[in-house]
Design a protein around this motif. Sequence first.
Motif, mmCIF file in Angstrom:
data_model
loop_
_atom_site.group_PDB
_atom_site.id
_atom_site.type_symbol
_atom_site.label_atom_id
_atom_site.label_comp_id
_atom_site.label_asym_id
_atom_site.label_seq_id
_atom_site.Cartn_x
_atom_site.Cartn_y
_atom_site.Cartn_z
ATOM 1 N N GLY A 250 41.405 36.090 44.797
ATOM 2 C CA GLY A 250 40.405 35.303 44.096
ATOM 3 C C GLY A 250 41.027 34.475 42.992
ATOM 4 N N ASP A 252 38.778 33.511 40.261
ATOM 5 C CA ASP A 252 37.408 33.487 39.762
ATOM 6 C C ASP A 252 37.280 32.693 38.458
ATOM 7 O OD1 ASP A 252 37.403 35.210 41.855
ATOM 8 O OD2 ASP A 252 36.533 36.898 40.788
ATOM 9 N N THR A 282 38.784 40.418 41.417
ATOM 10 C CA THR A 282 37.615 39.861 40.745
ATOM 11 C C THR A 282 37.869 39.536 39.279
ATOM 12 O OG1 THR A 282 36.817 42.103 40.298
ATOM 13 C CG2 THR A 282 35.961 41.009 42.264
ATOM 14 N N ASN A 396 35.127 24.559 42.905
ATOM 15 C CA ASN A 396 34.987 24.507 44.363
ATOM 16 C C ASN A 396 36.217 23.973 45.080
ATOM 17 O OD1 ASN A 396 32.432 25.556 44.148
ATOM 18 N ND2 ASN A 396 31.389 23.596 44.354
ATOM 19 N N GLY A 401 37.216 31.812 47.150
ATOM 20 C CA GLY A 401 35.775 31.773 46.938
ATOM 21 C C GLY A 401 35.218 33.169 46.835
ATOM 22 N N GLN A 403 34.319 35.259 43.475
ATOM 23 C CA GLN A 403 33.242 35.340 42.496
ATOM 24 C C GLN A 403 33.419 34.263 41.437
ATOM 25 O OE1 GLN A 403 32.074 39.071 40.842
ATOM 26 N NE2 GLN A 403 31.685 39.967 42.847
ATOM 27 N N ALA A 404 32.375 34.095 40.634
ATOM 28 C CA ALA A 404 32.415 33.191 39.488
ATOM 29 C C ALA A 404 31.447 33.728 38.446
ATOM 30 C CB ALA A 404 32.026 31.769 39.890
ATOM 31 N N THR A 423 31.198 30.441 46.165
ATOM 32 C CA THR A 423 31.801 31.769 46.109
ATOM 33 C C THR A 423 30.842 32.761 46.743
ATOM 34 O OG1 THR A 423 30.838 32.192 43.923
ATOM 35 C CG2 THR A 423 33.072 31.318 43.976
ATOM 36 N N SER A 432 32.837 38.645 36.179
ATOM 37 C CA SER A 432 32.940 38.898 37.609
ATOM 38 C C SER A 432 33.460 40.316 37.820
ATOM 39 C CB SER A 432 33.875 37.877 38.263
ATOM 40 O OG SER A 432 35.095 37.780 37.554
ATOM 41 N N GLY A 443 33.571 37.598 50.008
ATOM 42 C CA GLY A 443 34.254 36.373 49.624
ATOM 43 C C GLY A 443 34.254 35.414 50.786
ATOM 44 N N SER A 447 39.223 34.100 50.369
ATOM 45 C CA SER A 447 38.895 35.332 49.652
ATOM 46 C C SER A 447 38.374 36.435 50.557
ATOM 47 C CB SER A 447 37.863 35.055 48.544
ATOM 48 O OG SER A 447 38.466 34.370 47.472
#
Length: 471
Positions: A250, A252, A282, A396, A401, A403-404, A423, A432, A443, A447
């Motif tokens: 990730g 994130d 994460t 993006n 993709g 988490q955010a 995400t 996250s 994900g 991800s």
Amino acid sequence: MREYKAFINNEFIDNGEWLEIINPTTLKPAGKVTALKSEDINQAYQAARTAQTTWSALPLLKRIEYVNNFKKELLKNKEELATIMSEEVAKGYKEALGEVERTAEIIDYTIEEVKRLDPLAMTGEGMGATNKIGIFSRVPKGVVCAISPFNYPVNLAIAKIAPALLTGNTVVFKPATAGSLCGAFFAKLALAAAFPKGIFNVVTGRGREIGDLITANPEIDMISFTGSVGVGNQLRKNASTTDLVLELGGKDPALVLDNLQLEKYATEIIAGAFGYSGQRCTAIKRVLVSDAIADQLVPILKAKVEALTVGQPQDNANITPVIDEKSADFIQGLIDDAKKQGAKIICGDKRVKNLMWPTLVDGVSVKMRLAWEEPFGPVLPIIRVNSPAEMIKIANESNFGLQASVFCQDLSTAIVVAKQIQTGTVNINGRSQRGPDCFPFLGIKDSGEGVQGIREALLSMTRYQGIVINY
């Protein structure tokens, strides 16, 4: 030095070959595990295949009894397992103990959830078939290959093993090299829980030598993997006919949209970025924020970073050594690249071997590697942007993709922004994180593939089998 053997068909395997596991704190051996060969791997899968029919035919409550006994043994041995984890992956003892206890809670929840996998019963009347009743039950896929990562060697392993066994699958379990001592310790628990032969097998060894053998065996019906993007994408390529659930990397982002609760935002960001020294898929790995807000936020972040303790896992320091010196070299390379291109070190950028001080880097641009590559370590870049639209664009453009996080007190604005971020999950006004474990976890892009979480794991490890009654 700890010495644990592989475990196949309820027997410990000693082939005379060993793999040393290095303690990240001392950079000396913490123990060793059996280094299996191809014939051993084949034996493990054959044992799992042979046992699967009998295991799946057991009543659900009997399978639950076995898994619950395993959980009891896990709790009996929690202090020893936490000590092993602390030595093997440099996780603070208190955090390691919490991981074991949380894992027992996951087993309990999984047991309750598996009882609710009720069959789907339906008629065909809506399609004009007035003489048919269909009953569609969840049945096991067969043999599950479970591969866990180093950073949560108990939690993320059992999150695969427990649902697989409860639904009637048998398991061949491969822990990460760093994490193999914890993984091999599970064999002791399985024996104490009186697991039937062949339902749970632990294979250990050098990934570069046996990795393809473990994941390409013809007996595999499903692979559940948590680990690197490189290995995950290789699985996607090579296991085209095998069901996959992949949890990979990730990058994130945390998007800070207002300055109304900066103290709270900073607390969440620091916890998200530096928990377990940033060695979490994460982890918050970049902060996207406007200049005006950044000027207020960065000093708050700096104070919180400088308050983190740096030291050894036995002292429960916030920041402990990363898993090895190779990882530290990679993290340092990202920091050095950012510095060369004009980024400003706010604090940190200190290193002793693989012990790295938490580092806050301001003025990171999209031209820098630190903006895009996953460090998997204690470094947090600040990327200054001009608008929420630019934040969304940068978020993006990542190949990840997972988490955010969106920090904003206007929930309408936060939700509008969250819906545009590509995400698996977006957290509003929180860091996250994977949990709670009952939530779906997924994900997209590089991800991962498929969905994890307690109920989702049960579903992914089973398939429908239909019986249609004609009358």
